[in-house]
Design a protein around this motif. Structure first.
Motif, mmCIF file in Angstrom:
data_model
loop_
_atom_site.group_PDB
_atom_site.id
_atom_site.type_symbol
_atom_site.label_atom_id
_atom_site.label_comp_id
_atom_site.label_asym_id
_atom_site.label_seq_id
_atom_site.Cartn_x
_atom_site.Cartn_y
_atom_site.Cartn_z
ATOM 1 N N ARG A 63 -2.799 -8.941 5.635
ATOM 2 C CA ARG A 63 -3.085 -7.809 6.519
ATOM 3 C C ARG A 63 -4.423 -8.110 7.168
ATOM 4 O O ARG A 63 -5.465 -7.990 6.546
ATOM 5 N N VAL A 91 -2.708 -9.534 0.962
ATOM 6 C CA VAL A 91 -1.997 -8.447 0.300
ATOM 7 C C VAL A 91 -1.262 -8.968 -0.930
ATOM 8 O O VAL A 91 -1.269 -8.344 -1.992
ATOM 9 N N ASP A 120 3.153 -2.300 7.972
ATOM 10 C CA ASP A 120 3.126 -1.544 6.726
ATOM 11 C C ASP A 120 3.315 -0.054 7.012
ATOM 12 O O ASP A 120 3.638 0.340 8.145
ATOM 13 N N ALA A 121 3.119 0.782 5.990
ATOM 14 C CA ALA A 121 3.373 2.218 6.133
ATOM 15 C C ALA A 121 2.450 2.883 7.133
ATOM 16 O O ALA A 121 2.763 3.954 7.670
ATOM 17 N N CYS A 164 1.547 -6.882 9.299
ATOM 18 C CA CYS A 164 1.217 -7.868 8.278
ATOM 19 C C CYS A 164 1.950 -9.175 8.561
ATOM 20 O O CYS A 164 3.129 -9.169 8.915
ATOM 21 N N TRP A 190 9.076 -3.711 0.286
ATOM 22 C CA TRP A 190 7.816 -3.392 -0.418
ATOM 23 C C TRP A 190 6.620 -3.442 0.536
ATOM 24 O O TRP A 190 5.756 -2.572 0.517
ATOM 25 N N VAL A 191 6.589 -4.464 1.379
ATOM 26 C CA VAL A 191 5.485 -4.570 2.342
ATOM 27 C C VAL A 191 5.521 -3.403 3.334
ATOM 28 O O VAL A 191 4.493 -2.809 3.661
ATOM 29 N N ALA A 192 6.724 -3.063 3.813
ATOM 30 C CA ALA A 192 6.854 -1.979 4.787
ATOM 31 C C ALA A 192 6.411 -0.635 4.206
ATOM 32 O O ALA A 192 5.976 0.254 4.943
ATOM 33 N N ARG A 193 6.521 -0.463 2.899
ATOM 34 C CA ARG A 193 6.114 0.788 2.251
ATOM 35 C C ARG A 193 4.668 0.742 1.760
ATOM 36 O O ARG A 193 4.128 1.776 1.324
ATOM 37 N N SER A 194 4.044 -0.419 1.798
ATOM 38 C CA SER A 194 2.686 -0.563 1.271
ATOM 39 C C SER A 194 1.670 -0.004 2.254
ATOM 40 O O SER A 194 1.962 0.218 3.433
ATOM 41 N N GLY A 195 0.465 0.231 1.747
ATOM 42 C CA GLY A 195 -0.630 0.704 2.596
ATOM 43 C C GLY A 195 -0.638 2.182 2.830
ATOM 44 O O GLY A 195 -1.496 2.701 3.561
#
Length: 492
Positions: free
Chosen positions: A46, A51, A445-446, A451, A477-482
């Motif tokens: 990121r 990350v 990410d969220a 990223c 998981w990456v798309a929901r992170s942050g």
């Protein structure tokens, strides 16, 4: 309540943990699919912050994610106005509608070259009053050295006739594909072939069977090419074919000298022309004058057609173009000065030079043909991620990013991530071989922060959707992170 030092320590521990271990959902997906953690390499960035990192420095087989290397370097080295170019030239003279001399068809890595374009070029000759050619048809593939890397090369897999296995040269017409139309009744099979080629026909030794039409390929066998004593060529279809079934299929089964030469002769004859000489291979004389030309679409359009559907022949043509051509604002492209090095060596040097200019360590990096259809190509997740970071800052970043498939929308990603927040947002290039599953590109990410995402699995267990399930879990998981997390108020 957490005081400031304790909160900072907790955040640091969380970040360190994320760097050191795969997310629980990903680790679980690996276990469920029988893939070991030491068979996957991952790097998610990121901005400049890491990350997630797991075996990111290990060179791995990238499969078709290698096309990202070829297309970004191609855009930066050749520029968006670059076009491949095909020419008809002659050193002879025209007298009373007769060209007294050979006709040279000079290849220039024109990725779009089709039979229709050849017919248009020949039509230009007729408009100039030429009706008869008293000389040879000379096919010039000399731009690439060696000119025919396909000759003697063992097939990559059990389907050498398939389009994805086409090996390029500088004069590739219709990707050397014959389009076969197969229509059966309960007792007969009718065949048609396109394009029409001089003294080439298609015939069948297939047996009609009771089978489901959608599964027609189960009975398909590699066609046989038979050269008759009088010079005619028969393409013989073998195996079985379902009754009451209609299918169209492209095959690469003719030698490309036969294909191009007979296509040109057929098109010239269809227009009423006569060509009295042989079809041979050779070099175009330096003083040969231009009669007609065709140029491909501009490079950003071709890059899109490379990455969205993952086109191997186009990618390989672009890679070899890096070692043979330079952009030209008028002609579209011009040949590089002759050198003793092979075209591959010059293309390899062009890619490595670009990487080093951007401080990307190329240790362990291996590029074989630029398409990923190779067992020896290698790149680490870290090297790929640095390339994707450079892509964000490239002058041609919009063209590059627009070429990458969009999750759940188009290209090779159209059926993936449909139930993930990455759907319609992530741009990811896929890669797949028998023992390789890979993804590389950009995942917001969220919070909508893009990223850089690279993940490659090299495992005998990666097939049958198992590796894909693991990587899609990681993308999700990456798309929901942050996402902002609830925090306790700080003590005064």
């Amino acid at each position: 309540m957490l005081r400031r030092p304790a909160l900072a320590l907790a955040l640091f521990s969380s970040i360190a943990f994320a760097h050191a271990q795969l997310p629980q959902a990903v680790a679980q997906a690996l276990q469920q699919n029988g893939i070991a953690q030491d068979e996957i390499g991952v790097l998610v960035l990121r901005g400049d912050a890491t990350v997630l990192e797991h075996r990111a420095g290990l060179p791995m087989q990238p499969a078709s994610t290698m096309k990202l290397v070829t297309t970004l370097v191609g855009l930066e080295r050749l520029g968006p106005a670059f076009r491949g170019r095909t020419e008809l030239r002659t050193a002879g003279q025209v007298e009373d509608g007769v060209l007294r001399g050979s006709l040279y068809l000079k290849g220039g890595a024109d990725a779009d070259l089709s039979g229709e374009h050849i017919a248009d070029m020949l039509r230009a000759l007729r408009y100039d009053g030429i009706r008869r050619i008293e000389g040879d048809l000379v096919l010039d593939r000399g731009l690439f050295q060696p000119a025919r890397i396909d000759v003697g090369l063992p097939p990559f897999d059990e389907s050498p006739e398939a389009y994805y296995n086409v090996i390029p040269d500088a004069l590739l017409v219709n990707k050397n594909m014959l389009q076969l139309d197969m229509r059966s009744t309960a007792s007969t099979l009718q065949l048609r072939m396109h394009p029409e080629l001089e003294r080439v026909s298609v015939t069948s030794e297939m047996m009609l069977v009771d089978a489901e039409c959608p599964q027609w390929e189960n009975g398909w066998k590699l066609p046989e090419t038979r050269r008759e004593p009088d010079g005619r060529i028969k393409v013989v279809l073998r195996g079985t074919f379902p009754k009451n079934c209609n299918r169209s299929y492209g095959v690469n089964v003719l030698d490309r000298d036969d294909y191009v030469g007979r296509l040109v002769r057929q098109a010239w004859s269809d227009g009423g022309g006569v060509l009295s000489g042989r079809t041979i291979t050779g070099a175009t004389p330096p003083d040969a004058r231009l009669l007609a030309a065709h140029v491909s679409r501009q490079l950003p359009e071709l890059v899109r057609d490379i990455n969205k559907p993952s086109d191997n022949a186009l990618a390989r043509t672009l890679f070899l173009s890096l070692g043979s051509l330079q952009a030209d604002p008028v002609a579209g492209s011009l040949a590089l000065p002759l050198a003793e090095e092979s075209t591959f060596a010059r293309a390899d040097a062009a890619v490595r030079g670009w990487l080093r200019e951007r401080q990307v360590d190329d240790t362990g990096f291996v590029i074989d043909n630029g398409s990923g259809l190779s067992r020896i190509e290698r790149i680490s997740a870290r090297q790929m991620a640095r390339l994707l970071q450079a892509g964000l800052h490239s002058p041609w970043a919009p063209e590059f990013q627009a070429s990458i498939p969009i999750g759940a929308v188009d290209g090779t990603m159209r059926r993936r991530l449909q139930d993930s927040p990455a759907a319609g947002r992530a741009r990811l290039k896929t890669g797949s071989l028998r023992n390789v599953t890979a993804l590389a590109g950009y995942v917001p990410d969220a919070n909508g922060v893009s990223c850089v995402f690279v993940a490659m699995i090299n495992s005998e267990q990666s097939g049958n959707g198992r590796g894909r399930a693991v990587l899609d879990t990681l993308v999700d998981w990456v798309a929901r992170s942050g996402a902002p997390a609830a925090t306790a108020p700080l003590a005064p």
